[in-house]
Design a protein around this motif. Structure first.
Motif, PDB file in Angstrom:
ATOM      1  N   LYS A  36       0.850  -1.309  -0.008  1.00 37.75           N
ATOM      2  CA  LYS A  36      -0.162   0.054  -0.030  1.00 37.75           C
ATOM      3  C   LYS A  36       0.868   1.331   0.079  1.00 37.75           C
ATOM      4  CE  LYS A  36      -3.904  -2.016   0.092  1.00 37.75           C
ATOM      5  NZ  LYS A  36      -4.915  -2.003   1.648  1.00 37.75           N
ATOM      6  N   ASP A  37       2.067   1.215   0.780  1.00 39.35           N
ATOM      7  CA  ASP A  37       2.910   2.365   0.880  1.00 39.35           C
ATOM      8  C   ASP A  37       4.226   2.001   0.402  1.00 39.35           C
ATOM      9  OD1 ASP A  37       0.675   4.318   2.388  1.00 39.35           O
ATOM     10  OD2 ASP A  37       0.620   2.272   3.489  1.00 39.35           O
ATOM     11  N   ALA A  38       4.942   2.873  -0.182  1.00 39.12           N
ATOM     12  CA  ALA A  38       6.320   2.884  -0.750  1.00 39.12           C
ATOM     13  C   ALA A  38       7.178   4.055   0.031  1.00 39.12           C
ATOM     14  CB  ALA A  38       6.522   2.570  -2.130  1.00 39.12           C
ATOM     15  N   TRP A  39       8.097   3.691   0.731  1.00 36.81           N
ATOM     16  CA  TRP A  39       9.096   4.709   1.508  1.00 36.81           C
ATOM     17  C   TRP A  39      10.320   4.820   1.112  1.00 36.81           C
ATOM     18  CZ3 TRP A  39       6.968   8.247   4.838  1.00 36.81           C
ATOM     19  CH2 TRP A  39       5.570   8.006   5.280  1.00 36.81           C
ATOM     20  N   PHE A  40      11.152   5.866   1.194  1.00 37.18           N
ATOM     21  CA  PHE A  40      12.439   5.876   1.170  1.00 37.18           C
ATOM     22  C   PHE A  40      12.996   7.067   2.149  1.00 37.18           C
ATOM     23  CE2 PHE A  40      16.701   7.162  -0.334  1.00 37.18           C
ATOM     24  CZ  PHE A  40      17.326   5.807   0.109  1.00 37.18           C
ATOM     25  N   VAL A  41      13.937   6.770   3.111  1.00 39.83           N
ATOM     26  CA  VAL A  41      14.418   7.807   3.733  1.00 39.83           C
ATOM     27  C   VAL A  41      16.001   8.071   3.366  1.00 39.83           C
ATOM     28  CG1 VAL A  41      14.979   8.743   6.009  1.00 39.83           C
ATOM     29  CG2 VAL A  41      12.926   7.417   5.752  1.00 39.83           C
ATOM     30  N   ALA A  42      16.435   8.863   3.136  1.00 37.90           N
ATOM     31  CA  ALA A  42      17.937   9.264   3.140  1.00 37.90           C
ATOM     32  C   ALA A  42      18.305  10.145   4.096  1.00 37.90           C
ATOM     33  CB  ALA A  42      18.270   9.650   1.664  1.00 37.90           C
ATOM     34  N   LEU A  43      19.742   9.780   4.290  1.00 36.44           N
ATOM     35  CA  LEU A  43      20.534  10.283   5.541  1.00 36.44           C
ATOM     36  C   LEU A  43      21.844  10.958   5.000  1.00 36.44           C
ATOM     37  CD1 LEU A  43      20.362  11.763   8.575  1.00 36.44           C
ATOM     38  CD2 LEU A  43      21.226   9.413   9.204  1.00 36.44           C
ATOM     39  N   THR A  44      22.027  12.088   4.852  1.00 33.42           N
ATOM     40  CA  THR A  44      23.578  12.521   4.664  1.00 33.42           C
ATOM     41  C   THR A  44      23.922  13.588   5.641  1.00 33.42           C
ATOM     42  OG1 THR A  44      23.168  14.719   3.445  1.00 33.42           O
ATOM     43  CG2 THR A  44      22.788  12.729   2.246  1.00 33.42           C
ATOM     44  N   PRO A  45      25.088  13.875   5.994  1.00 34.01           N
ATOM     45  CA  PRO A  45      25.809  14.804   6.921  1.00 34.01           C
ATOM     46  C   PRO A  45      24.853  16.108   6.782  1.00 34.01           C
ATOM     47  CG  PRO A  45      27.440  13.851   5.862  1.00 34.01           C
ATOM     48  CD  PRO A  45      26.360  13.373   5.073  1.00 34.01           C
ATOM     49  N   SER A  46      24.207  16.480   5.752  1.00 31.58           N
ATOM     50  CA  SER A  46      23.499  17.644   5.730  1.00 31.58           C
ATOM     51  C   SER A  46      22.046  17.637   5.276  1.00 31.58           C
ATOM     52  CB  SER A  46      24.057  18.563   4.780  1.00 31.58           C
ATOM     53  OG  SER A  46      25.522  18.855   5.058  1.00 31.58           O
ATOM     54  N   LEU A  47      21.674  16.594   4.940  1.00 31.87           N
ATOM     55  CA  LEU A  47      20.186  16.317   4.590  1.00 31.87           C
ATOM     56  C   LEU A  47      19.264  15.259   5.414  1.00 31.87           C
ATOM     57  CD1 LEU A  47      21.026  16.529   0.599  1.00 31.87           C
ATOM     58  CD2 LEU A  47      19.782  18.431   2.207  1.00 31.87           C
ATOM     59  N   VAL A  48      18.263  15.195   5.392  1.00 35.83           N
ATOM     60  CA  VAL A  48      17.402  14.093   5.655  1.00 35.83           C
ATOM     61  C   VAL A  48      16.129  14.443   4.863  1.00 35.83           C
ATOM     62  CG1 VAL A  48      15.785  13.399   7.295  1.00 35.83           C
ATOM     63  CG2 VAL A  48      17.619  14.036   8.219  1.00 35.83           C
ATOM     64  N   HIS A  49      16.125  13.342   3.886  1.00 39.40           N
ATOM     65  CA  HIS A  49      15.233  13.352   2.688  1.00 39.40           C
ATOM     66  C   HIS A  49      14.000  12.132   2.866  1.00 39.40           C
ATOM     67  CE1 HIS A  49      13.725  13.557  -1.222  1.00 39.40           C
ATOM     68  NE2 HIS A  49      13.597  12.193  -1.335  1.00 39.40           N
ATOM     69  N   LEU A  50      12.955  12.344   2.772  1.00 44.92           N
ATOM     70  CA  LEU A  50      11.931  11.380   2.984  1.00 44.92           C
ATOM     71  C   LEU A  50      11.060  11.385   1.479  1.00 44.92           C
ATOM     72  CD1 LEU A  50      12.314  11.722   6.056  1.00 44.92           C
ATOM     73  CD2 LEU A  50      10.250  10.797   6.408  1.00 44.92           C
ATOM     74  N   THR A  51      10.584  10.150   1.305  1.00 40.62           N
ATOM     75  CA  THR A  51       9.697  10.271  -0.057  1.00 40.62           C
ATOM     76  C   THR A  51       8.532   9.219   0.337  1.00 40.62           C
ATOM     77  OG1 THR A  51      11.189  11.059  -1.545  1.00 40.62           O
ATOM     78  CG2 THR A  51       9.291   9.757  -2.363  1.00 40.62           C
ATOM     79  N   TRP A  52       7.306   9.490   0.080  1.00 42.80           N
ATOM     80  CA  TRP A  52       6.434   8.207   0.212  1.00 42.80           C
ATOM     81  C   TRP A  52       5.487   8.311  -0.914  1.00 42.80           C
ATOM     82  CZ3 TRP A  52       1.257   9.496  -0.804  1.00 42.80           C
ATOM     83  CH2 TRP A  52       0.296   8.772  -0.932  1.00 42.80           C
ATOM     84  N   VAL A  53       5.197   7.184  -1.708  1.00 42.11           N
ATOM     85  CA  VAL A  53       4.592   7.091  -2.829  1.00 42.11           C
ATOM     86  C   VAL A  53       3.392   6.000  -2.419  1.00 42.11           C
ATOM     87  CG1 VAL A  53       4.587   6.479  -5.217  1.00 42.11           C
ATOM     88  CG2 VAL A  53       6.273   7.543  -4.509  1.00 42.11           C
ATOM     89  N   GLY A  54       2.077   6.503  -2.871  1.00 40.42           N
ATOM     90  CA  GLY A  54       0.974   5.226  -2.755  1.00 40.42           C
ATOM     91  C   GLY A  54      -0.226   5.960  -3.341  1.00 40.42           C
ATOM     92  N   LEU A  55      -1.231   5.430  -3.100  1.00 38.78           N
ATOM     93  CA  LEU A  55      -2.725   5.806  -3.638  1.00 38.78           C
ATOM     94  C   LEU A  55      -3.350   6.439  -2.467  1.00 38.78           C
ATOM     95  CD1 LEU A  55      -1.950   3.279  -5.516  1.00 38.78           C
ATOM     96  CD2 LEU A  55      -4.339   4.134  -6.350  1.00 38.78           C
TER      97      LEU A  55
END
Length: 753
Positions: free
Chosen positions: A651-670
């Motif tokens: 139902k839900d696809a996620w990705f979290v990226a972590l770098t020394p200067s960035l926290v990035h989150l993406t969710w994809v779903g309906l």
């Protein structure tokens, strides 16, 4: 003969007397008429005091951190600017075409009035114009005419003359010119030269060229008819007329006239539309936050209005990053949507499942409206199905007009995947990128600030962090064997791998990097559910999470904003930082009203050593685990960690990226929870969500402007951390253990977490 001449003379004298009396009567009537208007019998005329204190209704402006204007909040789109910001050629163009004797008259140009009267009345020349001075036009701008009948037009003209005379006594000529250019309408709810310059040329008034100024000034005669976007040929002709008028008034040379008239319009049209433009979801969130701040201020005797006070709102958003992120989102979601629809084919639920479509229809305003009219469910569905009309359908290939019913529309929009994507600088809490959905005009629901979805395996790092804090060693091995927990009603979480996994024992690092479900539950047992829930709260997640073993697999529903806040803890030695949208607010004169700084939590949720271990574990996720396509497919060499996530039934696809200067989150779903991806291959976080980060980061790496975000490395872990992680990633059961273990039979035990 003498008598006759006397009678004739007397008759002529009588006629002259009648004419004279008539003229005197007309003059007296006209004077009385003007006096009655001046006394307010035809409507109030503002006093000198009122005229000297008038204020503009000014749009509030929204700026990115890199000073790009991205939006406005207004009733009337207007940004007043000072006289000093008007270039000479703008003032000269305006005076040349609208009021040549502006600096010579005192509000009313009687020469112009006589000329207009002669041409209009005696020569029936409708093109003679109205003879109004700029001061009279300013009076009309400040107090617009309400009615259009002939009597009222005469009254309004006289009123404007009276107001013009008063304005000339209150303000200098330069002030009148300033007020005029700041109030005049350019059509489409755009008022003032600054808003017009931004809309048509995406530039400030002080920077507009002679040709641009002449184009905008030329619009004032007929804002629709000479609109350069709608009627470029008419606009060019009018602009050239303005340029010739400037030459006729000795403001420019003949050579300049020739050069300027050869220029194209070269519009850079940019409408500040609530539904369009860059970062619409972010701008809406800023609007909500501003309304809350204004309400607090006005409770303390202030008098701010977001739509009329001309506030300037400086946000944390990075314009270039946001632009790239939106471009990447469109690229990825277009392809993913196509793959998604192909994967279902003719058996797609929005095509085959009529009951589901009717269930979704019940949530619409169209259904509820008919329901209030006491129609039955069958009647409502029948009406929504048969009522076909022309509609505008939006998809990734562009808008198209179709003949369709409401049910057709529901079916069309139900199938679209949506997204939420957020990037934060964990060092200061600045929100750099905010994508709340795929299309703000169609989908107002913001998946960052409003939506709460199950977060899947992106919650596992919090479980592992709690376990480390409870003393579980990183090189502790956990069997991947599937277990049925008899005290949890036979709950038996499984893995997506083959049965051979039952013989494997994973270290914590390997279990996390490959997102093994059975191991996450066993790590939860070691950590204790209450300790995990406490850890989540201390890391900044305030949502009430389920006190159940399934929390290990991310069954808790959390907002993207809150999950991002939790991940900032890993970049700040255990302390989370609150994300921030607005950096400062100024008034319309650029005086700072308030500045905001993000708050770092006072207490660390976990130790420095635990934080280093978790970063190393999540680095493995990128280097060799479920997020390894960041290296293999996108060729990213940045120092980074991450975590993928996929929820039950895809139902839900996620990705979290972590770098020394960035926290990035993406969710994809309906948006419709009833529908998920057709299979894990297409719906897993690594396929549906991760590419938005991979494509975006690839773009950042190509631009030196982003080196401060892309070139940094995590601090080198301590010797004790390196030693704690120094073990084989997987151990296989020995021969005899494998001999007596049946991989097809689940182990049964009690959950002790």
């Amino acid at each position: 003969m003498k008598i006759k001449r006397t009678k004739t003379s007397k008759r002529k004298l009588s006629i002259l007397k009648v004419i004279g009396l008539g003229i005197l009567g007309l003059c007296a009537f006209f004077l009385l008429f003007i006096l009655s208007i001046n006394l307010g019998l035809w409507g109030k005329i503002p006093s000198k005091k009122e005229l000297s204190n008038f204020q503009y209704q000014m749009a509030s402006e929204v700026f990115t951190a890199d000073s790009v204007l991205i939006g406005k909040y207004y009733l009337y789109d207007r940004q007043p600017v000072a006289f000093e910001e008007f270039p000479d050629h703008l003032k000269q163009a305006l005076i040349s075409i609208e009021d040549e004797r502006f600096y010579d008259h005192s509000g009313i140009d009687f020469k112009s009035l006589i000329r207009v009267g002669f041409k209009t009345i005696l020569m029936s020349d409708d093109s003679a114009g109205g003879g109004s001075t700029l001061t009279q036009q300013l009076a009309k701008n400040l107090y617009p005419r309400k009615e259009r009948n002939k009597t009222n037009i005469v009254v309004d003209k006289v009123k404007e003359m009276i107001i013009a005379k008063r304005l000339e006594k209150i303000f200098s000529k330069d002030e009148i010119l300033t007020n005029y250019l700041n109030t005049v309408s350019f059509g489409d709810n755009t008022f003032g030269i600054e808003s017009a310059a931004l809309k048509f040329y995406n530039t400030r008034t002080k920077d507009i060229s002679t040709a641009q100024a002449s184009t905008l000034v030329g619009m004032l005669k007929a804002t629709y008819g000479y609109n350069p976007r709608l009627f470029p040929e008419r606009s060019l002709s009018r602009r050239n007329l303005v340029l010739r008028a400037m030459y006729g008034n000795n403001y420019i040379t003949e050579e300049q006239v020739y050069r300027f008239t050869q220029e194209e319009l070269n519009l850079d049209y940019r409408e500040f539309d609530y539904n369009a433009g860059i970062a619409p979801y972010f701008r809406e969130e800023v609007r909500k936050e501003m309304l809350r701040w204004i309400a607090d201020q006005n409770n303390n005797s202030s008098d701010y209005n977001l739509y009329t006070s001309g506030l300037k709102i400086y946000t944390s958003l990075n314009f270039k990053m946001q632009k790239l992120a939106e471009e990447v989102m469109i690229e990825h979601m277009t392809k993913l949507q196509n793959d998604f629809e192909k994967s279902y084919g003719k058996n797609a639920p929005w095509i085959k499942d009529k009951k589901l479509m009717q269930k979704i229809a019940k949530r619409t305003s169209s259904y509820k409206k008919l329901q209030k009219a006491n129609l039955s469910h069958e009647q409502i569905i029948d009406s929504l199905t048969k009522d076909k009309r022309k509609r505008n359908f939006i998809d990734w290939q562009g808008d198209k007009e179709v003949t369709a019913s409401t049910m057709d529309s529901i079916q069309h929009y139900t199938k679209f995947l949506n997204t939420g994507s957020l990037t934060i600088d964990p060092n200061n809490g600045d929100i750099l990128v905010w994508i709340g959905g795929i299309n703000f005009k169609q989908y107002k629901y913001d998946h960052i600030s409003q939506s709460k979805r199950q977060v899947g395996s992106t919650f596992k790092p919090i479980v592992y962090t709690a376990a480390l804090e409870q003393g579980v060693a990183p090189c502790t091995y956990f069997s991947a064997e599937e277990v049925e927990y008899d005290n949890l009603k036979g709950w038996s979480p499984g893995n997506s791998g083959d049965k051979d996994e039952a013989y494997l024992n994973y270290s914590m690092e390997e279990g996390l990097s490959n997102s093994v479900n059975t191991i996450a539950v066993k790590v939860l047992e070691k950590a204790g559910i209450n300790n995990v829930l406490k850890m989540a709260k201390e890391m900044g997640i305030d949502e009430k999470l389920p006190n159940e073993a399934s929390i290990a697999l991310g069954t808790g529903e959390i907002k993207i904003l809150d999950l991002a806040q939790a991940y900032t803890s890993y970049a700040n030695k255990g302390k989370h930082i609150k994300p921030i949208l607005i950096k400062r607010i100024t008034d319309n004169k650029d005086s700072v009203l308030v500045e905001f700084k993000s708050n770092l939590s006072s207490e660390a949720a976990f130790s420095k050593e635990t934080g280093q271990i978790m970063i190393e574990m999540m680095k493995s996720t990128v280097n060799s685990g479920t997020a390894s396509r960041l290296r293999s497919t996108y060729g990213l060499k940045n120092d980074m960690a991450g975590k993928t996530g996929t929820t039950q039934n895809n139902k839900d696809a996620w990705f979290v990226a972590l770098t020394p200067s960035l926290v990035h989150l993406t969710w994809v779903g309906l948006d419709q929870h009833e529908i998920g991806f057709s299979n894990t291959s297409i719906g897993q976080g690594a396929n549906a969500a991760l590419p938005m980060f991979g494509l975006w980061m690839k773009q950042l790496n190509q631009n030196k402007d982003f080196d401060r975000y892309t070139k940094r490395s995590f601090p080198k872990p301590s010797a004790s951390v390196i030693d704690a992680l120094n073990c084989d990633p997987i151990k296989r059961d020995g021969f005899f253990k494998r001999l007596f273990k049946n991989p097809n039979k689940k182990k049964t035990k009690k959950f002790n977490g």
